[in-house]
Design a protein around this motif. Structure first.
Motif, mmCIF file in Angstrom:
data_model
loop_
_atom_site.group_PDB
_atom_site.id
_atom_site.type_symbol
_atom_site.label_atom_id
_atom_site.label_comp_id
_atom_site.label_asym_id
_atom_site.label_seq_id
_atom_site.Cartn_x
_atom_site.Cartn_y
_atom_site.Cartn_z
ATOM 1 N N ARG A 52 0.960 -1.080 0.075
ATOM 2 C CA ARG A 52 0.371 -0.293 -0.191
ATOM 3 C C ARG A 52 1.070 1.003 -0.275
ATOM 4 O O ARG A 52 0.364 1.858 -0.059
ATOM 5 C CB ARG A 52 -0.832 0.044 1.079
ATOM 6 C CG ARG A 52 -1.717 -0.797 0.947
ATOM 7 C CD ARG A 52 -2.795 -1.106 2.712
ATOM 8 N NE ARG A 52 -3.659 0.733 2.433
ATOM 9 C CZ ARG A 52 -4.661 0.884 1.891
ATOM 10 N NH1 ARG A 52 -5.193 -0.215 1.454
ATOM 11 N NH2 ARG A 52 -5.274 1.823 2.559
ATOM 12 N N ILE A 53 2.011 1.227 -0.003
ATOM 13 C CA ILE A 53 2.809 1.987 0.406
ATOM 14 C C ILE A 53 4.424 1.750 -0.884
ATOM 15 O O ILE A 53 4.711 0.884 -0.337
ATOM 16 C CB ILE A 53 3.928 2.797 1.753
ATOM 17 C CG1 ILE A 53 2.316 3.072 2.935
ATOM 18 C CG2 ILE A 53 4.007 3.864 2.025
ATOM 19 C CD1 ILE A 53 2.569 3.107 3.737
ATOM 20 N N GLY A 54 5.199 3.162 -0.730
ATOM 21 C CA GLY A 54 5.607 2.957 -1.912
ATOM 22 C C GLY A 54 6.856 3.763 -2.034
ATOM 23 O O GLY A 54 6.107 4.466 -2.018
ATOM 24 N N ALA A 55 8.037 3.725 -2.298
ATOM 25 C CA ALA A 55 9.002 4.865 -3.063
ATOM 26 C C ALA A 55 8.793 5.400 -3.984
ATOM 27 O O ALA A 55 8.118 4.286 -5.326
ATOM 28 C CB ALA A 55 10.619 4.523 -2.444
ATOM 29 N N LEU A 64 4.272 7.029 -1.975
ATOM 30 C CA LEU A 64 2.797 6.701 -3.019
ATOM 31 C C LEU A 64 2.520 6.088 -2.340
ATOM 32 O O LEU A 64 2.689 5.337 -1.602
ATOM 33 C CB LEU A 64 3.129 6.433 -4.235
ATOM 34 C CG LEU A 64 3.259 7.253 -5.576
ATOM 35 C CD1 LEU A 64 3.278 6.351 -6.678
ATOM 36 C CD2 LEU A 64 3.077 8.412 -5.534
ATOM 37 N N TRP A 65 1.146 5.868 -1.490
ATOM 38 C CA TRP A 65 -0.033 5.703 -0.308
ATOM 39 C C TRP A 65 -1.345 5.825 -1.211
ATOM 40 O O TRP A 65 -1.668 6.243 -2.074
ATOM 41 C CB TRP A 65 0.546 6.650 0.612
ATOM 42 C CG TRP A 65 -1.001 5.632 1.470
ATOM 43 C CD1 TRP A 65 -1.427 4.536 1.725
ATOM 44 C CD2 TRP A 65 -1.903 6.579 2.054
ATOM 45 N NE1 TRP A 65 -2.369 4.579 2.008
ATOM 46 C CE2 TRP A 65 -3.090 5.584 2.721
ATOM 47 C CE3 TRP A 65 -2.388 8.365 2.024
ATOM 48 C CZ2 TRP A 65 -3.910 6.255 3.085
ATOM 49 C CZ3 TRP A 65 -3.648 8.294 3.048
ATOM 50 C CH2 TRP A 65 -4.540 7.066 3.665
ATOM 51 N N THR A 66 -1.723 4.334 -0.883
ATOM 52 C CA THR A 66 -2.647 4.018 -1.686
ATOM 53 C C THR A 66 -4.476 4.207 -1.678
ATOM 54 O O THR A 66 -5.323 4.608 -1.982
ATOM 55 C CB THR A 66 -3.506 2.884 -1.596
ATOM 56 O OG1 THR A 66 -3.054 1.874 -0.537
ATOM 57 C CG2 THR A 66 -2.588 1.908 -3.074
ATOM 58 N N GLY A 67 -4.176 5.185 -0.280
ATOM 59 C CA GLY A 67 -4.827 6.129 0.146
ATOM 60 C C GLY A 67 -6.549 5.243 1.014
ATOM 61 O O GLY A 67 -5.945 3.708 0.969
#
Length: 410
Positions: A52-55, A64-67
């Motif tokens: 769900r989270i990545g650089a 970046l986050w899927t929110g």
């Protein structure tokens, strides 16, 4: 200081004024020596793996986050526990002194409020439109297309009869309850700030700070087309932005019908942008016959990159902003100032506030193609002129930085 900045999109993936303002602030704070983390909402496929989270592109300070799935009426997260856990994890690892949200879309006001409360964390929220006040795209335009000046539960219910006035009463109370935990609200315009104070946000929590601006603008000379040289050069009036009903493209295009024939031969309307989404495509289709009829005056230039905007604006004599909603602090106005090009803007909201008659441009009656045409006639006759516009982005950002830090350190 250690500061996290959230945007509902990364400007390199999702173009928009709020995204660019958030990233510009991130850059400015890093330049001043602060340890910053930029968190942007993104589609899962943009992250590049199943997490769900990545650089973002391997940048350690940009995530970046899927929110969260989002309830657009109540402005809360549909998957509250998951969204709160994700952001809590980021807070636990980064250990910020402050968290600045540039939107609640894709997060939820409930998550923003409880993140602040649970961590005794200074949380700030920049308001880029009127979404907390208005359920109609956050535009404060009634569903019958009239401008909305004061919201109330009964009037909101008139726009959305599927919701009783009681629902809107509860909606407002819930929003204000979540807002209690937020340390401060930032508005890029006095106009929007006052609307939120009227709505119920405490005046002492509302701070007017203009949006930061990117530092990577490039301005290059663009040669005029061959039929525009010398004494026959036409007066270029440019439109920049999306082709949507609220942005007033039809107001601009229809102005040609009120111009004298002699003026039509002397001006050129340059449209820069596109219509995205079926509603906007249908809207733009309604003005295309007029564009074809006046093809000698109106030119379509298609989409443009943000890196090109100063060059494109610099090739214009004036930029027009014919929006039919209040606006707030449109980035187009900042870009036109930076390009040194005067603006014609609707006489309401943030446009009226940001465009100073006789200094950076002039106003015309909102929604009136005739009023806009009268201004264009005055330009063609040499009766409406603006002195050279000088605007320095570094000075602007320094002023924004000083105001922001004053609130952060209060």
């Amino acid at each position: 200081m250690r500061i996290i900045i959230y945007s509902h999109g990364h400007p390199e993936l999702s173009r928009g004024g709020a995204e660019n303002a958030a990233y510009a602030q991130f850059q400015a704070l890093k330049q001043k020596g602060h340890d910053c983390l930029f968190v942007a909402r993104a589609a899962p496929k943009q992250i590049g793996h199943d997490g769900r989270i990545g650089a973002f592109r391997g940048r350690d300070d940009e995530l970046l986050w899927t929110g969260s799935d989002f309830d657009g009426f109540r402005l809360v997260a549909n998957d509250f526990e998951k969204a709160l856990a994700d952001l809590q994890n980021i807070v636990d690892v980064f250990k910020p002194d402050a968290f600045h949200f540039h939107h609640y879309f894709g997060v939820g006001l409930d998550v923003v409020g409880l993140l602040a409360k649970n961590n005794n964390l200074k949380v700030f929220l920049t308001l880029h439109e009127y979404g907390m006040i208005c359920n109609h795209f956050g535009q404060m335009i009634k569903t019958n297309n009239e401008l909305c000046r004061v919201s109330s539960a009964s009037e909101c219910s008139s726009c959305f009869p599927d919701y009783s006035s009681g629902f809107f009463f509860l909606r407002r109370n819930l929003i204000l309850e979540y807002a209690k935990h937020i340390a401060g609200f930032i508005s890029p315009s006095e106009f929007l700030a006052q609307r939120y104070v009227d709505f119920g946000i405490p005046a002492e929590k509302m701070h007017v700070i203009e949006n930061f601006m990117k530092l990577d603008y490039v301005k290059e000379d663009i040669a005029a087309t061959t039929d525009d040289e010398g004494d026959d050069r036409k007066i270029r009036i440019g439109y920049f932005g999306q082709f949507t009903p609220f942005k007033g493209v039809a107001v601009f295009v229809n102005a040609v019908k009120y111009l004298k024939r002699s003026t039509l031969r002397r001006v050129r309307f340059s449209l820069h942008g596109t219509a995205n989404g079926q509603m906007n495509i249908d809207y733009f289709a309604s003005v295309e016959p007029l564009i074809e009829k006046y093809s000698d005056t109106i030119e379509l230039n298609g989409a443009y990159k943000s890196s090109e905007v100063l060059s494109l604006m610099g090739a214009c004599d004036w930029v027009v902003m014919p929006s039919t909603w209040w606006e707030n602090a449109p980035v187009v106005i900042q870009e036109a100032r930076l390009a040194g090009v005067p603006m014609l803007g609707s006489n309401i909201g943030g446009m009226k506030e940001k465009i100073i008659p006789g200094v950076t441009g002039d106003h015309f009656l909102v929604g009136s193609s005739k009023s806009l045409a009268d201004k264009i006639e005055a330009i063609a006759a040499g009766q409406l002129t603006i002195p050279p516009i000088v605007f320095d982005v570094n000075t602007h950002n320094d002023e924004c930085y000083g105001k922001f830090m004053a609130q952060l350190e209060a």
